[in-house]
Design an enzyme around this catalytic site. Structure first.
Site, PDB file in Angstrom:
ATOM      1  CG  ASP A  44       7.015  81.300 -54.540  1.00 38.23           C
ATOM      2  OD1 ASP A  44       6.055  82.072 -54.644  1.00 38.23           O
ATOM      3  OD2 ASP A  44       8.145  81.655 -54.188  1.00 38.23           O
ATOM      4  CD  GLU A  84      13.753  84.981 -57.824  1.00 33.64           C
ATOM      5  OE1 GLU A  84      13.477  86.174 -57.610  1.00 33.64           O
ATOM      6  OE2 GLU A  84      13.281  84.044 -57.176  1.00 33.64           O
TER       7      GLU A  84
HETATM    8  O1  TRH Z   1       5.372  84.121 -61.910  1.00 34.77           O
HETATM    9  P1  TRH Z   1       6.500  84.871 -61.379  1.00 34.77           P
HETATM   10  O2  TRH Z   1       6.339  86.330 -61.268  1.00 34.77           O
HETATM   11  O3  TRH Z   1       6.876  84.299 -59.950  1.00 34.77           O
HETATM   12  C1  TRH Z   1       7.323  85.166 -58.936  1.00 34.77           C
HETATM   13  C2  TRH Z   1       8.825  85.095 -58.837  1.00 34.77           C
HETATM   14  O4  TRH Z   1       9.245  83.759 -58.737  1.00 34.77           O
HETATM   15  C3  TRH Z   1       9.297  85.851 -57.631  1.00 34.77           C
HETATM   16  O5  TRH Z   1      10.675  85.696 -57.432  1.00 34.77           O
HETATM   17  C4  TRH Z   1       8.575  85.372 -56.394  1.00 34.77           C
HETATM   18  O6  TRH Z   1       9.006  86.113 -55.289  1.00 34.77           O
HETATM   19  C5  TRH Z   1       7.096  85.533 -56.618  1.00 34.77           C
HETATM   20  O7  TRH Z   1       6.712  84.729 -57.743  1.00 34.77           O
HETATM   21  C6  TRH Z   1       6.340  85.090 -55.411  1.00 34.77           C
HETATM   22  O8  TRH Z   1       7.797  84.643 -62.271  1.00 34.77           O
HETATM   23  P2  TRH Z   1       8.713  83.393 -62.529  1.00 34.77           P
HETATM   24  O9  TRH Z   1       9.618  83.156 -61.363  1.00 34.77           O
HETATM   25  O10 TRH Z   1       9.350  83.598 -63.842  1.00 34.77           O
HETATM   26  O11 TRH Z   1       7.726  82.158 -62.642  1.00 34.77           O
HETATM   27  C7  TRH Z   1       6.894  82.015 -63.763  1.00 34.77           C
HETATM   28  C8  TRH Z   1       6.712  80.533 -64.022  1.00 34.77           C
HETATM   29  O12 TRH Z   1       5.660  80.339 -64.976  1.00 34.77           O
HETATM   30  C9  TRH Z   1       7.961  79.918 -64.623  1.00 34.77           C
HETATM   31  O13 TRH Z   1       8.181  78.637 -64.067  1.00 34.77           O
HETATM   32  C10 TRH Z   1       7.610  79.803 -66.091  1.00 34.77           C
HETATM   33  C11 TRH Z   1       6.140  79.494 -66.026  1.00 34.77           C
HETATM   34  N1  TRH Z   1       5.388  79.800 -67.239  1.00 34.77           N
HETATM   35  C12 TRH Z   1       4.789  78.737 -67.895  1.00 34.77           C
HETATM   36  O14 TRH Z   1       4.921  77.575 -67.473  1.00 34.77           O
HETATM   37  N2  TRH Z   1       4.067  78.980 -69.013  1.00 34.77           N
HETATM   38  C13 TRH Z   1       3.907  80.239 -69.515  1.00 34.77           C
HETATM   39  O15 TRH Z   1       3.227  80.410 -70.550  1.00 34.77           O
HETATM   40  C14 TRH Z   1       4.536  81.338 -68.826  1.00 34.77           C
HETATM   41  C15 TRH Z   1       4.384  82.733 -69.356  1.00 34.77           C
HETATM   42  C16 TRH Z   1       5.283  81.091 -67.668  1.00 34.77           C
END
Ligand code: TRH
Length: 370
Positions: free
Chosen positions: A24, A265
């Site tokens: 989010d 996402e």
């Molecule tokens: O962390 P998430 O599982 O977030 C989830 C999803 O958004 C889901 O749709 C929602 O309903 C839930 O939260 C509440 O996965 P997502 O969406 O890939 O977000 C991860 C974020 O972390 C993304 O912006 C990338 C960032 N990230 C980093 O900045 N550094 C890192 O090392 C990693 C592994 C990820």
């Protein structure tokens, strides 16, 4: 083409309530940054600053209001006192509930109220995209659905991203990975398959362990934030915990890898722009709604049968098939086909306008017809 002046005056308030994990905050931060980078005044109101601070180390969690990368980041409490941008745009992310005092002022400020929905390939979202939802206050809230087709709200993609990716791909991977993670990459060979594992705990890790350890070529499994139970060095497999990197550098991790297991996402979209084979684990929902999202996404994806089977097995539709699904998808002929499809899929989506371009056109269109 809209007159630049027509949108240059638009100011944006983006509201984010963190449910859990990072997505989010991750999506809202990307959106706010991309709007700000185009010269718009942007305020991001977020209820859990600590989550965003893990993605954006420049943020100080002790401050209720601060400016980072041309975005004003404020607390939910501060938003209660704030005025919606007059003739501007209020972006309510993922159906979060706006602070009541703020919401009451939207009508008098004549702000355009947009609800940014979760990304989905499900066909019903295209029918709902852009629909108005009259509110009791007299305000009208519009639904905005991100998506993979020209009829949808599009995907976040900042300008210059793919050129930066191509430049990175031309540089030595060992140096890039070491600079990003601190890993000793002296033993990383060109034949080693680097695999990013960014997954939820429910993922069938033991099956992944079995499948990757039996590969003919060496495999490095890179796990951000620590190694889950059950994953260890075995056979061809070396498991490396890597740091959770700032969001601004997350793409570079994807670009070091040959195969990206992603979740949620935001990391899905970033892995698409990496133009490398990816396996997507959807955020598990108790009513299994995530499996409908998976099916819809697979329906629009030109994937090999082997890679399709792997997506299903990874999301628990046929967990017992994961070992064989990995083995089949990584066989030379299937792997090359998958790589080509990933490149073509990225190119096709990158030929479409990005989400912010479409959002701005949507806002101008609704401003002019009010
Ligand atoms: O962390 P998430 O599982 O977030 C989830 C999803 O958004 C889901 O749709 C929602 O309903 C839930 O939260 C509440 O996965 P997502 O969406 O890939 O977000 C991860 C974020 O972390 C993304 O912006 C990338 C960032 N990230 C980093 O900045 N550094 C890192 O090392 C990693 C592994 C990820």
């Amino acid at each position: 083409m809209t007159a630049p002046g027509a949108t240059a005056r638009l100011a944006f308030d983006v509201f984010c309530q963190v449910i859990d994990n990072y997505g989010d905050a991750g999506v809202c931060w990307r959106l706010a940054r991309q709007l700000a980078s185009r010269g718009y005044a942007v305020r991001l109101w977020i209820d859990r600053l600590s989550t965003l601070a893990q993605l954006v180390p420049a943020l100080d969690v002790r401050l209720s209001g601060q400016r980072v990368d041309s975005v004003h980041v404020g607390s939910w409490a501060e938003a209660c006192q704030a005025m919606p941008p007059r003739h501007g745009v209020v972006l309510e992310a993922f159906g979060c509930t706006l602070p009541v005092p703020y919401q009451a002022r939207i009508v008098t400020q004549d702000s355009l109220w947009v609800n940014l929905e979760y990304l989905s390939a499900e066909t019903w979202t295209a029918r709902c995209h852009g629909l108005p939802s009259p509110q009791a206050s007299g305000a009208i809230k519009y639904f905005y659905f991100p998506g993979f087709t020209p009829a949808s709200g599009g995907l976040l993609r900042e300008s210059g991203l793919l050129a930066r990716r191509d430049r990175a791909h031309r540089q030595d991977r060992r140096q890039r990975l070491h600079a990003l993670t601190g890993l000793d990459t002296s033993e990383l060979t060109p034949q080693t398959r680097c695999v990013l594992l960014f997954a939820y705990p429910q993922a069938p890790m033991a099956s992944l362990q079995a499948a990757l350890s039996q590969q003919a070529e060496p495999v490095w499994l890179l796990v951000p934030g620590g190694t889950p139970q059950g994953l260890h060095d075995e056979g061809s497999l070396r498991v490396h915990a890597i740091p959770f990197v700032p969001q601004a550098r997350f793409d570079e991790v994807l670009w070091c890898c040959d195969l990206n297991f992603v979740r949620g996402e935001d990391s899905l979209v970033r892995a698409i722009w990496a133009a490398r084979p990816l396996v997507w684990q959807l955020y598990p929902q108790t009513d299994q709604a995530h499996l409908a999202k998976l099916r819809a996404w697979l329906d629009i994806l030109p994937l090999t049968p082997e890679a399709t089977q792997l997506q299903n097995a990874w999301n628990g539709r046929h967990p017992g098939e994961l070992v064989e699904a990995v083995r089949q998808a990584l066989r030379p002929a299937a792997w090359q086909a998958w790589q080509l499809q990933a490149q073509r899929h990225c190119k096709a989506l990158a030929a479409q306008d990005d989400l912010v371009t479409r959002l701005l056109a949507f806002c101008v269109q609704h401003r002019e017809t009010r």
